[in-house]
Scaffold this motif. Structure first.
Motif, mmCIF file in Angstrom:
data_model
loop_
_atom_site.group_PDB
_atom_site.id
_atom_site.type_symbol
_atom_site.label_atom_id
_atom_site.label_comp_id
_atom_site.label_asym_id
_atom_site.label_seq_id
_atom_site.Cartn_x
_atom_site.Cartn_y
_atom_site.Cartn_z
ATOM 1 N N VAL A 123 2.444 -1.264 13.232
ATOM 2 C CA VAL A 123 1.698 -2.166 12.363
ATOM 3 C C VAL A 123 1.408 -3.437 13.144
ATOM 4 O O VAL A 123 2.302 -4.061 13.692
ATOM 5 C CB VAL A 123 2.500 -2.503 11.080
ATOM 6 N N ARG A 124 0.124 -3.784 13.197
ATOM 7 C CA ARG A 124 -0.271 -4.996 13.890
ATOM 8 C C ARG A 124 -1.014 -5.877 12.894
ATOM 9 O O ARG A 124 -1.956 -5.442 12.247
ATOM 10 C CB ARG A 124 -1.162 -4.647 15.076
ATOM 11 N N ARG A 125 -0.537 -7.112 12.782
ATOM 12 C CA ARG A 125 -1.165 -8.054 11.850
ATOM 13 C C ARG A 125 -1.866 -9.150 12.632
ATOM 14 O O ARG A 125 -1.303 -9.738 13.544
ATOM 15 C CB ARG A 125 -0.114 -8.655 10.928
ATOM 16 N N LYS A 126 -3.082 -9.398 12.255
ATOM 17 C CA LYS A 126 -3.860 -10.448 12.893
ATOM 18 C C LYS A 126 -4.616 -11.177 11.790
ATOM 19 O O LYS A 126 -5.477 -10.587 11.133
ATOM 20 C CB LYS A 126 -4.852 -9.853 13.902
ATOM 21 N N GLY A 127 -4.244 -12.416 11.566
ATOM 22 C CA GLY A 127 -4.857 -13.155 10.462
ATOM 23 C C GLY A 127 -4.484 -12.485 9.153
ATOM 24 O O GLY A 127 -3.333 -12.236 8.868
ATOM 25 N N GLY A 128 -5.478 -12.172 8.344
ATOM 26 C CA GLY A 128 -5.223 -11.480 7.073
ATOM 27 C C GLY A 128 -5.411 -9.986 7.175
ATOM 28 O O GLY A 128 -5.353 -9.275 6.180
ATOM 29 N N LEU A 129 -5.633 -9.473 8.399
ATOM 30 C CA LEU A 129 -5.907 -8.056 8.601
ATOM 31 C C LEU A 129 -4.653 -7.328 9.083
ATOM 32 O O LEU A 129 -3.971 -7.779 9.989
ATOM 33 C CB LEU A 129 -7.018 -7.904 9.652
ATOM 34 N N THR A 130 -4.350 -6.215 8.453
ATOM 35 C CA THR A 130 -3.237 -5.372 8.879
ATOM 36 C C THR A 130 -3.813 -4.095 9.455
ATOM 37 O O THR A 130 -4.604 -3.418 8.813
ATOM 38 C CB THR A 130 -2.311 -5.035 7.695
ATOM 39 N N GLU A 131 -3.419 -3.760 10.666
ATOM 40 C CA GLU A 131 -3.912 -2.564 11.341
ATOM 41 C C GLU A 131 -2.756 -1.591 11.528
ATOM 42 O O GLU A 131 -1.700 -1.957 12.031
ATOM 43 C CB GLU A 131 -4.502 -2.960 12.702
ATOM 44 N N PHE A 132 -2.960 -0.362 11.094
ATOM 45 C CA PHE A 132 -1.943 0.672 11.237
ATOM 46 C C PHE A 132 -2.361 1.576 12.387
ATOM 47 O O PHE A 132 -3.414 2.197 12.344
ATOM 48 C CB PHE A 132 -1.796 1.474 9.948
#
Length: 85
Positions: free
Chosen positions: A3-12
């Motif tokens: 799980v990578r979080r950048k700003g308000g975006l969560t990327e799986f």
């Protein structure tokens, strides 16, 4: 799952193991069917009894039907989630 979080975006991001598992799951049925066809051809050529090959053909058909139902169910769940979300 990474799980990578950048700003308000969560990327799986799937791990390499999850990618391999998905690839195997997606292609295993086709590989088994291919192997079965080759073995059945050898059995016919060798004039071996066809009962086991026929039983496996029925099993493959049932597995294909189950997989189709699972894919349809998954697709309907995805569309119902996007419609309600």
């Amino acid at each position: 799952m990474i799980v990578r979080r950048k700003g308000g975006l969560t990327e799986f991001i799937p791990t390499p193991q999850e990618k391999r598992d998905g690839l195997i799951r997606d292609h295993a049925l086709g590989l088994m069917e291919n192997l079965h066809q080759r073995l059945a051809r050898l059995e016919r050529t060798s004039k071996l009894p066809a009962a086991e090959a026929e039983a496996f053909t029925a099993l493959l058909a049932r597995m294909r039907a189950d997989e189709s139902r699972n894919l349809e169910l998954n697709a309907s769940l995805i569309t119902s989630d996007t419609a309600s979300g």
